[in-house]
Enzyme design. Structure first.
Site, PDB file in Angstrom:
ATOM      1  N   THR A  40       0.836  -1.206   0.000  1.00 47.46           N
ATOM      2  CA  THR A  40       0.000   0.000   0.000  1.00 47.46           C
ATOM      3  C   THR A  40       0.868   1.252   0.000  1.00 47.46           C
ATOM      4  OG1 THR A  40      -0.135   0.057   2.420  1.00 47.46           O
ATOM      5  CG2 THR A  40      -1.838  -1.181   1.241  1.00 47.46           C
ATOM      6  N   THR A  69      -4.143  -1.061   9.210  1.00 48.72           N
ATOM      7  CA  THR A  69      -4.127  -1.893   8.005  1.00 48.72           C
ATOM      8  C   THR A  69      -5.179  -2.990   8.097  1.00 48.72           C
ATOM      9  OG1 THR A  69      -1.758  -1.484   7.687  1.00 48.72           O
ATOM     10  CG2 THR A  69      -2.705  -3.382   6.551  1.00 48.72           C
ATOM     11  N   ILE A  70      -5.278  -3.626   9.267  1.00 49.65           N
ATOM     12  CA  ILE A  70      -6.297  -4.663   9.465  1.00 49.65           C
ATOM     13  C   ILE A  70      -7.687  -4.069   9.275  1.00 49.65           C
ATOM     14  CG2 ILE A  70      -7.322  -6.218  11.174  1.00 49.65           C
ATOM     15  CD1 ILE A  70      -4.510  -6.565  12.351  1.00 49.65           C
ATOM     16  N   ASN A  71      -7.889  -2.859   9.779  1.00 55.94           N
ATOM     17  CA  ASN A  71      -9.181  -2.190   9.621  1.00 55.94           C
ATOM     18  C   ASN A  71      -9.513  -1.970   8.148  1.00 55.94           C
ATOM     19  OD1 ASN A  71     -10.653   0.535   9.107  1.00 55.94           O
ATOM     20  ND2 ASN A  71     -11.287  -0.041  11.161  1.00 55.94           N
ATOM     21  N   GLU A  72      -8.558  -1.442   7.392  1.00 57.20           N
ATOM     22  CA  GLU A  72      -8.812  -1.164   5.976  1.00 57.20           C
ATOM     23  C   GLU A  72      -9.142  -2.427   5.202  1.00 57.20           C
ATOM     24  OE1 GLU A  72      -6.878   1.743   3.440  1.00 57.20           O
ATOM     25  OE2 GLU A  72      -5.500   2.171   5.097  1.00 57.20           O
ATOM     26  N   THR A  95       2.824  -0.673  15.041  1.00 57.33           N
ATOM     27  CA  THR A  95       3.410  -0.151  16.275  1.00 57.33           C
ATOM     28  C   THR A  95       2.894  -0.893  17.497  1.00 57.33           C
ATOM     29  OG1 THR A  95       3.627   2.052  15.298  1.00 57.33           O
ATOM     30  CG2 THR A  95       3.679   1.911  17.697  1.00 57.33           C
ATOM     31  N   LEU A 215     -15.581 -10.287  23.366  1.00 55.69           N
ATOM     32  CA  LEU A 215     -15.440 -11.424  22.460  1.00 55.69           C
ATOM     33  C   LEU A 215     -15.808 -10.971  21.055  1.00 55.69           C
ATOM     34  CD1 LEU A 215     -17.189 -14.137  24.663  1.00 55.69           C
ATOM     35  CD2 LEU A 215     -14.732 -13.870  24.323  1.00 55.69           C
ATOM     36  N   ASP A 218     -19.702 -12.876  19.716  1.00 56.47           N
ATOM     37  CA  ASP A 218     -20.861 -12.986  20.604  1.00 56.47           C
ATOM     38  C   ASP A 218     -21.989 -12.034  20.241  1.00 56.47           C
ATOM     39  OD1 ASP A 218     -19.659 -10.614  21.310  1.00 56.47           O
ATOM     40  OD2 ASP A 218     -19.720 -10.968  23.480  1.00 56.47           O
ATOM     41  N   GLU A 271      -8.236   5.371  13.132  1.00 57.75           N
ATOM     42  CA  GLU A 271      -8.823   6.377  12.246  1.00 57.75           C
ATOM     43  C   GLU A 271      -9.712   7.309  13.064  1.00 57.75           C
ATOM     44  OE1 GLU A 271      -9.304   8.196   8.532  1.00 57.75           O
ATOM     45  OE2 GLU A 271      -8.030   6.487   9.063  1.00 57.75           O
TER      46      GLU A 271
END
EC number: 2.7.1.-
Length: 299
Positions: A40, A69-72, A95, A215, A218, A271
């Site tokens: 990216t 990055t995981i969010n995007e 980080t 969790l 759930d 974000e």
């Protein structure tokens, strides 16, 4: 490793020169595992690479980076409406890596990469704010959000998650609580909040367990509010009296509505989102994620 379908790794540009990662990918390719790598450069790249992953027919899209990055990548995956979306794999390279850490993803790159490719794909929840912005880990508001967004990049690069704590201690004398009202299922609270955590995951800000019982499968969001009018006394009380602490308010609901008389900012997996009204809802079973069998975030 046995033969596995192809994967596509979406790698945050900051980790493009990670030599151990290059070696781990080379070893897996030598074993016959097909891994496409895309790096990216700017916002929107993750969405484009997820679209490409579908054209390539891969079964897993791996997010290589931190919580942002995981969010995007996860947000791009849940937007797929036609057909079965690829599963999400996690390769923690950021980080803090709060979501991956609390999910039990191995720190060793080779082990994390193998899990991302070959682990069992489990249905997990995500959350959405104001019918638009999503998060997979946590929405944080108040003191914690301002610290996370204001911590200098050089400090984060040098010290990792500890940088948030150090910068927070430096700024304590200038930070004040946010007055707000929060409603949920069988929940209503209003007052001055120093920190607000609404968690699908458990930790944020470099390892702070804001929602320790959350969790990810759930159908609920966990809420924790740290209250108090004066920051230093309230924070000291919170750190030294974790049980039955009057400065901690907990709740759980499939949704929360937040109203503030002034603009406040929430941090959604890194974000920032500012406003006075927030509707936060869980999206049950929104995507499939490859996780360890003993993942502590699964019920």
């Amino acid at each position: 490793m046995a033969n596995f379908p192809a994967s596509l790794l979406i790698l945050n540009g900051k980790s493009a020169d990670n030599q151990p990662l290059r070696e781990a990918i080379t070893l897996l390719r030598d074993e016959g595992i097909q891994i496409h790598v895309r790096v990216t450069w700017e916002k929107g790249d993750a969405q484009r690479y997820v679209d490409e992953a579908r054209r390539l027919g891969v079964e897993t899209v791996i997010a290589g980076g931190g919580d942002g990055t995981i969010n995007e990548v996860s947000t791009a995956l849940i937007l797929i409406r036609d057909g079965v979306a690829p599963a999400l794999g996690l390769l923690p390279l950021g980080t803090a890596n709060d979501f991956a850490t609390s999910a039990g993803i191995p720190e060793a790159l080779d082990k994390a990469l193998k899990l991302a490719i070959a682990g069992n794909a489990m249905e997990i929840d995500m959350a959405r704010v104001n019918d638009k912005t999503c998060f997979i880990n946590m929405a944080t508001g108040g003191f914690g959000t301002r610290i996370t967004t204001e911590t200098p990049e050089k400090l984060k690069a040098a010290l990792g998650g500890v940088s948030y704590l150090i910068h927070g201690l430096m700024r304590m004398d200038t930070l004040t609580p946010d007055r707000c009202e929060i409603r949920g299922e069988n929940f209503h609270w209003q007052g001055d909040a120093l920190v607000i955590g609404i968690g699908n995951g458990r930790q944020a800000g470099g390892g702070q367990q804001l929602c320790p019982t959350a969790l990810i499968n759930d159908g609920l969001l966990q809420l924790r509010i740290f209250t108090g009018e004066e920051l230093l006394p309230a924070l000291f009380s919170t750190l030294t009296q974790s049980d039955d602490n009057p400065n901690i308010i907990d709740g759980a609901s499939a949704w929360f509505d937040i109203h503030a008389p002034h603009e406040i900012t929430f941090n959604l997996d890194g974000e920032p989102l500012s406003g006075q009204e927030f509707h936060i809802e869980v999206l049950p079973g929104a995507l499939r994620c490859r996780l360890p069998p003993d993942c502590p975030l699964l019920r």
